[in-house]
Design a protein around this motif. Structure first.
Motif, PDB file in Angstrom:
ATOM      1  N   MET A 141      21.237 -23.022 -16.882  1.00 62.92           N
ATOM      2  CA  MET A 141      22.165 -22.275 -17.302  1.00 62.92           C
ATOM      3  C   MET A 141      22.775 -22.972 -18.722  1.00 62.92           C
ATOM      4  N   THR A 142      23.053 -22.456 -19.781  1.00 58.51           N
ATOM      5  CA  THR A 142      23.400 -23.264 -20.906  1.00 58.51           C
ATOM      6  C   THR A 142      25.122 -22.929 -20.802  1.00 58.51           C
ATOM      7  N   ASP A 143      25.677 -22.210 -20.185  1.00 59.26           N
ATOM      8  CA  ASP A 143      27.116 -22.171 -20.394  1.00 59.26           C
ATOM      9  C   ASP A 143      28.014 -23.116 -19.556  1.00 59.26           C
ATOM     10  N   LEU A 144      28.614 -23.973 -20.061  1.00 55.84           N
ATOM     11  CA  LEU A 144      29.329 -25.022 -19.436  1.00 55.84           C
ATOM     12  C   LEU A 144      30.408 -24.203 -18.723  1.00 55.84           C
ATOM     13  N   ASP A 145      30.919 -23.532 -19.267  1.00 54.31           N
ATOM     14  CA  ASP A 145      32.337 -23.154 -18.813  1.00 54.31           C
ATOM     15  C   ASP A 145      32.282 -21.999 -17.513  1.00 54.31           C
ATOM     16  N   VAL A 146      30.834 -21.469 -17.513  1.00 51.25           N
ATOM     17  CA  VAL A 146      30.676 -20.986 -16.044  1.00 51.25           C
ATOM     18  C   VAL A 146      30.192 -21.810 -14.902  1.00 51.25           C
ATOM     19  N   ILE A 147      29.825 -22.921 -15.324  1.00 45.81           N
ATOM     20  CA  ILE A 147      29.255 -23.968 -14.336  1.00 45.81           C
ATOM     21  C   ILE A 147      30.393 -24.651 -13.823  1.00 45.81           C
ATOM     22  N   SER A 177      28.806 -30.346  -7.421  1.00 47.19           N
ATOM     23  CA  SER A 177      28.460 -30.913  -8.575  1.00 47.19           C
ATOM     24  C   SER A 177      27.752 -30.160  -9.710  1.00 47.19           C
ATOM     25  N   PHE A 178      27.992 -30.725 -10.901  1.00 41.97           N
ATOM     26  CA  PHE A 178      27.119 -30.266 -11.711  1.00 41.97           C
ATOM     27  C   PHE A 178      26.732 -31.256 -12.554  1.00 41.97           C
ATOM     28  N   TYR A 179      25.481 -30.956 -13.287  1.00 41.70           N
ATOM     29  CA  TYR A 179      24.628 -31.866 -13.952  1.00 41.70           C
ATOM     30  C   TYR A 179      24.226 -31.426 -15.363  1.00 41.70           C
ATOM     31  N   ARG A 180      24.213 -32.124 -16.439  1.00 43.48           N
ATOM     32  CA  ARG A 180      23.753 -31.981 -17.756  1.00 43.48           C
ATOM     33  C   ARG A 180      22.309 -32.665 -17.953  1.00 43.48           C
ATOM     34  N   ARG A 181      21.506 -31.540 -18.360  1.00 39.62           N
ATOM     35  CA  ARG A 181      20.329 -31.952 -19.078  1.00 39.62           C
ATOM     36  C   ARG A 181      19.902 -31.875 -20.256  1.00 39.62           C
ATOM     37  N   GLU A 182      19.690 -33.010 -20.897  1.00 39.12           N
ATOM     38  CA  GLU A 182      19.436 -32.805 -22.448  1.00 39.12           C
ATOM     39  C   GLU A 182      18.321 -32.177 -22.980  1.00 39.12           C
ATOM     40  N   PRO A 183      18.420 -31.251 -24.047  1.00 45.99           N
ATOM     41  CA  PRO A 183      17.322 -30.585 -24.332  1.00 45.99           C
ATOM     42  C   PRO A 183      15.815 -31.477 -24.720  1.00 45.99           C
ATOM     43  N   GLY A 184      14.894 -30.893 -24.117  1.00 43.47           N
ATOM     44  CA  GLY A 184      13.591 -31.531 -24.219  1.00 43.47           C
ATOM     45  C   GLY A 184      13.044 -31.629 -25.914  1.00 43.47           C
ATOM     46  N   LYS A 222      14.308 -30.572 -30.263  1.00 42.09           N
ATOM     47  CA  LYS A 222      15.421 -30.311 -31.055  1.00 42.09           C
ATOM     48  C   LYS A 222      16.069 -28.948 -31.012  1.00 42.09           C
ATOM     49  N   HIS A 223      15.392 -28.035 -30.800  1.00 40.06           N
ATOM     50  CA  HIS A 223      15.805 -26.707 -31.077  1.00 40.06           C
ATOM     51  C   HIS A 223      16.214 -25.865 -29.696  1.00 40.06           C
ATOM     52  N   TRP A 224      15.992 -26.744 -28.580  1.00 36.92           N
ATOM     53  CA  TRP A 224      16.674 -26.139 -27.453  1.00 36.92           C
ATOM     54  C   TRP A 224      18.105 -26.559 -27.023  1.00 36.92           C
ATOM     55  N   LYS A 225      18.679 -25.918 -26.264  1.00 34.91           N
ATOM     56  CA  LYS A 225      20.151 -26.085 -25.754  1.00 34.91           C
ATOM     57  C   LYS A 225      20.163 -27.097 -24.515  1.00 34.91           C
ATOM     58  N   VAL A 226      21.514 -27.560 -24.486  1.00 33.05           N
ATOM     59  CA  VAL A 226      21.807 -28.499 -23.340  1.00 33.05           C
ATOM     60  C   VAL A 226      21.694 -27.425 -22.173  1.00 33.05           C
ATOM     61  N   VAL A 227      21.044 -27.851 -20.841  1.00 35.60           N
ATOM     62  CA  VAL A 227      21.128 -27.087 -19.676  1.00 35.60           C
ATOM     63  C   VAL A 227      22.104 -27.602 -18.885  1.00 35.60           C
TER      64      VAL A 227
END
Length: 125
Positions: free
Chosen positions: A1-7, A17-24, A26-31
């Motif tokens: 999911m890319t919507d931090l507010d929902v998480i 807990s919630f985790y952030r995964r950096e985009p693999g 350049k054009h991808w979003k943070v997940v």
């Protein structure tokens, strides 16, 4: 999911807990992902069950039934860990005044488990 507010709202409502995964790329979003475990996960499944369609609802029912049927095994494991922890504490407190085997026998656990726990207090969770 890319919507931090929902998480963050899920974490606020239920815990976990919630985790952030950096985009693999350049054009991808943070997940972002949200995780719950154990009894908290069971509580969440019970809460969201009524909002699920049949397929996912049946899967949740299977999980909840499996959790209930495994309750005895969890209780048995907890009792074992309590006994091992108590035995390890007593063995340490005795400072060689009693044998590990006698303390283990008193609590109904193996002397190997007592030695392991006595040498690693971090296991006493």
């Amino acid at each position: 999911m890319t919507d931090l507010d929902v998480i963050k709202e899920l974490e606020h409502l239920f815990g976990g807990s919630f985790y952030r995964r950096e985009p693999g790329k350049k054009h991808w979003k943070v997940v972002y992902s949200w995780t719950v475990r154990g009894e908290l996960a069971i509580k969440v499944l019970g809460e969201i069950r009524k909002y699920m369609f049949a397929r996912r609802g049946f899967k949740i029912e299977e999980i909840l039934e499996a959790w209930e049927s495994d309750a005895e095994a969890r209780e048995k494991r907890e009792r074992f860990l309590d006994n091992v922890t108590q035995a390890a504490k007593e063995y340490i407190a005795a400072r060689g005044g009693v044998s590990c085997r006698s303390v283990a026998r008193k609590y109904g656990v193996s002397n190997h488990a007592v030695k392991k726990y006595a040498s690693s207090p971090s296991l006493w969770v």
